[in-house]
Design a protein around this motif. Sequence first.
Motif, PDB file in Angstrom:
ATOM      1  N   HIS A  10      20.928 -30.450 -39.199  1.00 57.33           N
ATOM      2  CA  HIS A  10      21.701 -29.807 -37.747  1.00 57.33           C
ATOM      3  C   HIS A  10      22.263 -30.888 -37.396  1.00 57.33           C
ATOM      4  O   HIS A  10      21.561 -32.040 -36.622  1.00 57.33           O
ATOM      5  CB  HIS A  10      21.475 -28.488 -36.769  1.00 57.33           C
ATOM      6  CG  HIS A  10      22.581 -28.312 -36.621  1.00 57.33           C
ATOM      7  ND1 HIS A  10      23.346 -27.100 -36.777  1.00 57.33           N
ATOM      8  CD2 HIS A  10      23.103 -28.942 -34.963  1.00 57.33           C
ATOM      9  CE1 HIS A  10      24.081 -26.863 -36.097  1.00 57.33           C
ATOM     10  NE2 HIS A  10      23.966 -27.570 -34.595  1.00 57.33           N
TER      11      HIS A  10
ATOM     12  N   ALA B  40      26.141 -23.466 -32.492  1.00 54.22           N
ATOM     13  CA  ALA B  40      26.053 -23.214 -33.718  1.00 54.22           C
ATOM     14  C   ALA B  40      24.570 -23.456 -34.216  1.00 54.22           C
ATOM     15  O   ALA B  40      23.313 -22.754 -34.932  1.00 54.22           O
ATOM     16  CB  ALA B  40      26.882 -24.131 -34.378  1.00 54.22           C
TER      17      ALA B  40
ATOM     18  N   THR C 167      27.500 -29.478 -31.236  1.00 52.05           N
ATOM     19  CA  THR C 167      27.233 -28.462 -32.520  1.00 52.05           C
ATOM     20  C   THR C 167      26.100 -27.398 -31.278  1.00 52.05           C
ATOM     21  O   THR C 167      25.636 -27.433 -32.565  1.00 52.05           O
ATOM     22  CB  THR C 167      27.239 -28.457 -33.703  1.00 52.05           C
ATOM     23  OG1 THR C 167      26.475 -29.106 -33.868  1.00 52.05           O
ATOM     24  CG2 THR C 167      28.483 -29.184 -33.066  1.00 52.05           C
TER      25      THR C 167
ATOM     26  N   GLY D 249      27.234 -29.633 -40.146  1.00 47.64           N
ATOM     27  CA  GLY D 249      27.642 -31.000 -39.457  1.00 47.64           C
ATOM     28  C   GLY D 249      27.815 -32.164 -40.255  1.00 47.64           C
ATOM     29  O   GLY D 249      28.352 -33.123 -39.564  1.00 47.64           O
TER      30      GLY D 249
END
Lengths: 201, 247
Positions: free
Chosen positions: A108, A129, A126, A64
């Motif tokens: 992340h 994920a 997210t 990301g």
Amino acid sequence: MPSAVAGPEIERLIQLLARLPGLGPRSARRAVLHLIKKRDALMTPLSSALQVAIDKVQVCKTCGNIDTQNPCTVCTDPRRDQSTIVVVADVADLWALERANASSGLYHVLGGTLSPLDGVGPQDLTIDALVARAHDDRVSEIILALNATVDGQTTAHYITDLLQDANVKVTRLAHGVPVGGELDYLDEGTLAAAVRQRTLF
Amino acid sequence: MEWTDDGIILGVRRHGEGSVIAELLTREHGRHLGLVRGGTSARMRPVLQPGNTVRAVWRARLDEQLGTYALEGLTLRAAGVLTSSHAVYGVTHLASLARLLPERDPHENIYEMLEGALGDFDDVRHAAVHVAQFELAMLTELGFGLDLSTCAATGATEDLVYVSPKSGNAVSRSAGEPWRDKLLRLPAFLREEVGTGGPPSDDDLRDAFMLTGMFLLRHVLEPRGQRHSDARDGFIASVLRRRRVVA
């Protein structure tokens, strides 16, 4: 209302620059005037750089992060510690940690924190994920580097609950006295947390 | 216009670069919003966390305007709850519940309950009782109160162990026995003051949250197109987990 002192093209540029963080209409006007004066030295390269950024910048499909390559420079760096993932709310936090050289692990980016007031739920972040990445056998630690706010820590606890069955150690950043912080000026909650989490000297 | 009141921070939203719009549950002025200039500063950010109690001075030229707040921290408990999952979920859940109250309508009872609940979150045994009773009080405050004082069928005031999912009235053990599978269980602690009875069991807590959750969802949340917050589920799971560890 004062009348425009320049043509619509210049006024448009001022309006757009005034939307940037840290700039108001007055400072945007000064910036535009400076750009026009330094047309060749500044305005043309800036325009080209913006166009290149528009064409090339993308969001890393793995973490990301924002970069001109996908997966990003951090994810593809072989020197990075593949066993650690640092979870941050925003790209700005990732860049701050990188500036501080605080971790050699992967990152992340959640894309925000859970916030009932703003209507941000788990599906807007997210988190799925991240959980999938945490189940990778190479990953052994997840560092939750989220803001020391109620929203940030709600998100941290929510993620911790989801990672119960993943074979990883979940850690978070310490809370306490910042560098340069004077005890007299700290709020009592931070002071109490700092005393509770004291370490051997 | 100007008034001074105590308030509990429910949430903040950024406004421009340096300011925030703070949402407070005040003692005498109800849920009330106001602009806090410099609200993003390092000095104000710890104060503007949900769950903190502040002294608020609200000023505006006209009563209907948003107005500005000058806030001073009274009880800054947010930093203390950050490390505890049940407390941080609880603060988030209670703040989102209090946000269901109409704006600028005083609800002193709710304010007192919220203050009491937030001050007692350290004790995991009390935290769940506070939250369940707060949900019950919110139902009453929003006009959907449950009558847990007398049995809907017999008028009895003793041995009330069920609640009718249709009417929201209590039902005594004897009257409810034939329909026990269709009735909701009423844990005794929901009819007592916090800390006066014995500690509720895990099943009591599950039953209490099932009861309040069903009526909150049906009467309050679903008509607004909402559902229970993830923080509520997180709070219940965390409390039950912590209680097992404490036991």
